[in-house]
Design a protein around this motif. Structure first.
Motif, short mmCIF file in Angstrom:
data_model
loop_
_atom_site.label_atom_id
_atom_site.label_comp_id
_atom_site.label_asym_id
_atom_site.label_seq_id
_atom_site.Cartn_x
_atom_site.Cartn_y
_atom_site.Cartn_z
N LEU A 115 0.80 -1.33 0.00
CA LEU A 115 -0.03 -0.16 -0.03
C LEU A 115 0.78 1.28 0.02
O LEU A 115 0.41 2.18 -0.49
N ASN B 16 0.18 2.64 -3.59
CA ASN B 16 -0.69 3.42 -3.76
C ASN B 16 -0.36 4.88 -2.53
O ASN B 16 -1.35 5.60 -2.41
N SER C 86 -13.74 2.14 -1.19
CA SER C 86 -13.08 2.13 -2.44
C SER C 86 -12.57 0.77 -2.99
O SER C 86 -11.50 0.50 -2.13
N GLU D 101 -10.43 -1.28 -5.17
CA GLU D 101 -9.36 -1.00 -6.19
C GLU D 101 -8.91 -2.19 -6.61
O GLU D 101 -7.63 -2.27 -6.81
N GLU E 17 -6.39 -2.56 -9.92
CA GLU E 17 -5.67 -1.51 -10.03
C GLU E 17 -4.43 -1.68 -10.85
O GLU E 17 -4.13 -0.71 -11.80
N HIS F 127 -2.82 4.13 -11.81
CA HIS F 127 -4.01 3.90 -10.67
C HIS F 127 -3.69 5.12 -9.76
O HIS F 127 -2.59 5.42 -9.20
N SER G 251 -5.18 6.34 -5.93
CA SER G 251 -6.22 5.86 -4.81
C SER G 251 -6.61 7.26 -3.98
O SER G 251 -5.62 8.07 -3.95
N TYR H 151 -11.89 6.33 4.88
CA TYR H 151 -11.63 6.01 3.73
C TYR H 151 -11.16 4.23 3.78
O TYR H 151 -10.33 4.07 4.74
N ILE I 30 -10.02 0.84 1.77
CA ILE I 30 -9.53 0.46 0.66
C ILE I 30 -9.79 -1.21 0.70
O ILE I 30 -9.37 -1.79 1.74
N ASN J 35 -9.07 -4.62 -1.59
CA ASN J 35 -8.43 -5.03 -2.74
C ASN J 35 -8.15 -6.82 -2.37
O ASN J 35 -8.68 -7.15 -1.66
#
Ligand code: PLP
Length: 398
Positions: A80, A84, A202, A204, A207, A215, A217, A229, A231, A233
């Motif tokens: 991450l 990201n 979100s 992703e 990605e 991409h 974030s 937020y 994320i 994945n």
């Protein structure tokens, strides 16, 4: 004896059902062009498989820690940070059986009866079912009429807000539409969300398949969103590891804590040999699959060219994931018996008569479209799309 009203109201995943029908036809000996699958057509990288095999031989066959091993959480934190530009602590990470399970638990952990969740159409089929299963209400933000327009703007979101709004789901690169929300669009959405007391989920997962631009974030672009937020994945798409079932979330600690509680009461943990292989994949990152991503991009270009040559057909500009959302509304307008852009009926005709499987837009909340998965060979794309063109001609001629 009574069954659960909430769960009885859910429908099984339409993509899974369509795939089942396509496989039945194939078993009966027909050549089927299956563009309905939501997974890469290549297998997991051999070096990742080797790590799992070695771990199995070393006896890594026992329960692991619920919510993910420290080693896997560290690999996710590193990933991450690297990919990201996001910074998380281990307590903010939860690992589960695919992003699908993680999302299910995330909705259970963050939603209450009567809460509304904003979901832009077209949407991945499981969001609505999972939100309903959690007792909340999906509120769909309709797709803009103009394909070329931004996919989601603050104005589009604002038009569907109510005092009950509790969360917004973003999916970029998008399944089923294959669009990518651009950096400036994410910045505008992020700015709008700054003072909204909602969860921002979100997703992703595609990605590494962002072909239009690198991409981004939204959590990194708008750091003020850090307390809401989340994320989501997983390794299914970017690493061609769908069957390994590895998904994860990173977000505010109280959310992670509840999602982990649900993991302890459901699937508990990932098999440790899968966790070790996942650590290796995450360390290797996008480079491991770069040649496959180039291959997918080439197929996208081929499919796009073939679709462009069809009459009365257009598409959402494909920019990512491995899908093209084909707009057949103009063609269906000219086809007797296909009123209200009935792409569901057309997809049945396409499969039964021409042996081509594509998921109809109705499954994603937008009739008049077909989702093509181009994770298949050039030859299949050429023949399958020529059959689609023929099927559209057939129905226009009644
Ligand atoms: C947008 C999106 N999110 C999440 C998932 C779930 O992926 P998995 O459960 O394989 O990690 C999928 C799978 O199709 C998807 O398309």
């Amino acid at each position: 004896m009574e069954l659960s009203k909430r769960i009885s109201a859910l429908k099984p995943s339409p993509t899974v059902a369509l795939n089942g029908k396509a496989k039945e036809l194939a078993r009966a000996g027909h050549k089927v062009f299956n563009f309905a699958v939501g997974e890469p057509d290549f297998t997991t990288h051999p070096e990742i498989i080797d790590v799992a095999v070695q771990a199995l031989k070393e006896g890594k066959t026992k329960y692991g820690p619920a919510g993910g091993s420290p080693q896997l959480k560290d690999a996710i934190i590193e990933k991450l940070k690297r990919d990201n530009k996001l910074s998380f602590k281990p307590e903010q990470i939860v690992v589960g059986m695919g992003a699908k399970e993680i999302l299910f638990h995330l909705f259970l952990a963050t939603l209450n009866e009567g809460d509304e969740v904003l979901i832009p159409a077209p949407y991945w089929v499981s969001y609505t079912a999972q939100v309903l299963a959690a007792g909340a209400t999906p509120v769909i933000i309709p797709m803009p009429e103009d394909h070329q327009a931004p996919r989601l703007t603050p104005e589009m979101i604002a038009a569907h807000v109510s005092p009950k709004t509790k969360a917004l789901i973003l999916t970029s690169p998008n399944n089923p539409a294959g669009y990518v929300i651009k950096k400036d669009e994410l910045l505008a959405i992020g700015e709008y969300l700054k003072d909204k007391p909602w969860w921002l989920v979100s997703d992703e997962i595609y990605e590494y398949m962002s072909f239009a631009e690198p991409h981004h974030s939204i959590g990194a672009l708008v750091p003020e969103l850090h307390d809401r937020y989340i994320i989501v994945n997983g390794l299914s798409k970017g690493f061609a590891m769908t069957g390994w079932r590895v998904g994860y979330m990173a977000g505010p600690e109280p959310v992670a804590k509840l999602v982990k509680t649900l993991q302890t009461q459901s699937s508990t943990c990932l098999p440790p040999f899968i966790e070790l292989a996942s650590v290796e994949a995450l360390k290797r990152g996008a480079n491991l699959m770069a040649d496959k991503m180039d291959l997918l991009k080439g197929r996208k270009n081929l499919a796009q060219e073939l679709i462009n040559s069809m009459e009365d057909v257009s598409m959402v500009p494909p920019e990512g994931a491995f899908y093209i959302f084909i707009d057949v509304r103009d063609a269906l307008d000219k086809a007797p018996g296909y009123e209200n852009h009935n792409s569901f009926k057309f997809s049945e005709y396409l499969l039964d008569t021409h042996h081509v499987a594509m998921v109809p837009g109705e499954a994603f909340g937008v009739p008049g479209f077909l989702r093509l998965s181009y994770a298949t060979s050039d030859e299949e794309l050429k023949e399958g799309l020529s059959r689609l063109a023929q099927a559209l001609k057939d129905v226009k001629n009644g």
